[in-house]
Write an enzyme that holds these catalytic residues in place. Structure first.
Site, mmCIF file in Angstrom:
data_model
loop_
_atom_site.group_PDB
_atom_site.id
_atom_site.type_symbol
_atom_site.label_atom_id
_atom_site.label_comp_id
_atom_site.label_asym_id
_atom_site.label_seq_id
_atom_site.Cartn_x
_atom_site.Cartn_y
_atom_site.Cartn_z
ATOM 1 N N ARG A 177 -1.570 11.567 3.842
ATOM 2 C CA ARG A 177 -2.436 12.246 4.804
ATOM 3 C C ARG A 177 -3.458 13.123 4.101
ATOM 4 O O ARG A 177 -3.148 13.760 3.095
ATOM 5 C CB ARG A 177 -1.583 13.090 5.762
ATOM 6 C CG ARG A 177 -0.553 12.272 6.527
ATOM 7 C CD ARG A 177 0.370 13.178 7.349
ATOM 8 N NE ARG A 177 1.373 12.391 8.059
ATOM 9 C CZ ARG A 177 2.552 12.058 7.572
ATOM 10 N NH1 ARG A 177 2.874 12.449 6.338
ATOM 11 N NH2 ARG A 177 3.411 11.349 8.267
ATOM 12 N N HIS A 211 0.826 -1.199 0.000
ATOM 13 C CA HIS A 211 0.000 0.000 0.000
ATOM 14 C C HIS A 211 0.862 1.252 0.000
ATOM 15 O O HIS A 211 2.069 1.194 0.204
ATOM 16 C CB HIS A 211 -0.954 0.018 1.202
ATOM 17 C CG HIS A 211 -0.291 -0.110 2.534
ATOM 18 N ND1 HIS A 211 -0.191 -1.310 3.209
ATOM 19 C CD2 HIS A 211 0.315 0.800 3.322
ATOM 20 C CE1 HIS A 211 0.440 -1.125 4.349
ATOM 21 N NE2 HIS A 211 0.757 0.148 4.448
ATOM 22 N N GLU A 268 -3.730 10.755 -12.735
ATOM 23 C CA GLU A 268 -3.805 10.674 -14.191
ATOM 24 C C GLU A 268 -4.788 9.569 -14.543
ATOM 25 O O GLU A 268 -4.637 8.425 -14.103
ATOM 26 C CB GLU A 268 -2.433 10.340 -14.787
ATOM 27 C CG GLU A 268 -2.463 10.202 -16.304
ATOM 28 C CD GLU A 268 -1.134 9.750 -16.879
ATOM 29 O OE1 GLU A 268 -1.005 9.755 -18.121
ATOM 30 O OE2 GLU A 268 -0.232 9.381 -16.097
ATOM 31 N N GLU A 279 -3.780 3.876 1.672
ATOM 32 C CA GLU A 279 -4.104 4.042 3.092
ATOM 33 C C GLU A 279 -4.139 5.531 3.387
ATOM 34 O O GLU A 279 -3.110 6.211 3.359
ATOM 35 C CB GLU A 279 -3.064 3.351 3.976
ATOM 36 C CG GLU A 279 -3.322 3.540 5.466
ATOM 37 C CD GLU A 279 -2.225 2.973 6.343
ATOM 38 O OE1 GLU A 279 -2.183 3.313 7.539
ATOM 39 O OE2 GLU A 279 -1.394 2.188 5.828
ATOM 40 N N ASN A 316 -5.193 12.986 10.678
ATOM 41 C CA ASN A 316 -4.718 13.359 12.008
ATOM 42 C C ASN A 316 -5.671 14.381 12.606
ATOM 43 O O ASN A 316 -5.982 15.397 11.969
ATOM 44 C CB ASN A 316 -3.304 13.944 11.921
ATOM 45 C CG ASN A 316 -2.271 12.903 11.537
ATOM 46 O OD1 ASN A 316 -2.044 11.948 12.262
ATOM 47 N ND2 ASN A 316 -1.655 13.069 10.368
ATOM 48 N N HIS A 361 2.001 12.081 -9.321
ATOM 49 C CA HIS A 361 0.590 11.716 -9.426
ATOM 50 C C HIS A 361 0.425 10.207 -9.296
ATOM 51 O O HIS A 361 1.381 9.443 -9.380
ATOM 52 C CB HIS A 361 -0.005 12.183 -10.755
ATOM 53 C CG HIS A 361 0.666 11.583 -11.958
ATOM 54 N ND1 HIS A 361 1.629 12.247 -12.690
ATOM 55 C CD2 HIS A 361 0.536 10.366 -12.571
ATOM 56 C CE1 HIS A 361 2.041 11.489 -13.687
ATOM 57 N NE2 HIS A 361 1.402 10.322 -13.632
#
Length: 259
Positions: free
Chosen positions: A91, A87, A204, A138, A142, A156
């Site tokens: 954030r 993965h 993209e 993932e 926060n 990208h």
């Protein structure tokens, strides 16, 4: 910024380019040459990053002359090497809004979500299939942080879609940002478009036929391409699949392989 994590002793499919993010296995002899006796090292491969040939220096003619493997060799590699990238972590400022965008506009599924109140953050895992067989994103929220500086290193993500124009229309209807309208790449026939998610991460959209792994690319910028190629090969057992210079843009690009 995206963070690529190494897996446990199971596979790693690539967060970076091919349809299933796979790359051929590195021979025992080659690993011994690269790592000494530590040939049991489990590291991510099947990533469409391109490595330089063994023994090449990080820069200079030897690195630039690295041998490119053929599509046939890549297919044989996939049959032998079961590692994959698991993965990519980054954030976001509004987790629910981002989940809604990814599921409604990009067709991902919410695989799981967990809240860690003692550490003041929440995770959500999304993708196009189960985590034990697919590369997933993932997302991390926060508590109290609404935005982040993405920086210039991240480029990208690439998403394969069957109809770029229709996907862009949907994204516009949902209030998404389109930074490059659908159309062929310069000097080529592949139809692409560029969009941004709610936090400004770029995607993209690449027009392709049905594929079990639509999340097909992660583009990162590096300061020394030959050195980066050498690192990915030596650390992760990757191979150079394709490479292209774009002098008009003053960049050198590592291209994803055609599935």
């Amino acid at each position: 910024m995206a963070r690529l994590l190494s897996p446990l002793p199971i596979a790693t499919a690539a967060a970076v380019f091919p349809s299933r993010f796979r790359i051929p296995a590195v021979s025992v002899a080659r690993r011994q040459a690269l790592f000494g006796g530590r040939v049991g090292l489990r590291v991510p491969a099947r990533l469409s990053t391109r490595g330089v040939s063994a023994g090449a220096e990080a820069s200079g003619p030897a690195a630039r002359a690295a041998t490119v493997i053929s599509p046939e060799e890549a297919v044989e590699w996939v049959k032998k090497d079961r590692r994959r990238l698991l993965h990519v972590v980054y954030r976001v400022g509004d987790l629910d809004k981002t989940i809604k965008f990814y599921t409604e506009c990009l067709g991902m599924k919410l695989l799981r979500r967990r809240d860690i109140p003692e550490e003041r953050y929440t995770n959500a895992f999304l993708g196009y299939g189960p985590e034990d067989s697919h590369f997933v994103v993932e997302l991390t929220y926060n508590y109290g942080v609404e935005s982040y500086d993405i920086g210039s290193g991240f480029g990208h993500f690439g998403i394969a879609v069957e109809d770029v124009e229709k996907t862009v229309e949907l994204i516009k209807a949902k209030g998404g940002t389109v930074t490059r309208e659908p159309g062929p790449v310069k000097g080529g026939k592949s139809v692409i478009a560029f969009i941004e998610d709610p936090d400004g991460y770029k995607f993209e959209l690449i027009e392709r036929g049905p594929t079990p792994e639509p999340l097909c690319q992660v583009m990162l910028r590096v300061g020394d391409l030959d050195r980066a190629i050498s690192f990915y090969e030596k650390a992760f057992g990757m191979e150079l699949l394709r490479r292209k210079d774009n002098p008009q843009y003053k960049v050198r690009t590592l291209l994803k392989p055609v599935p």
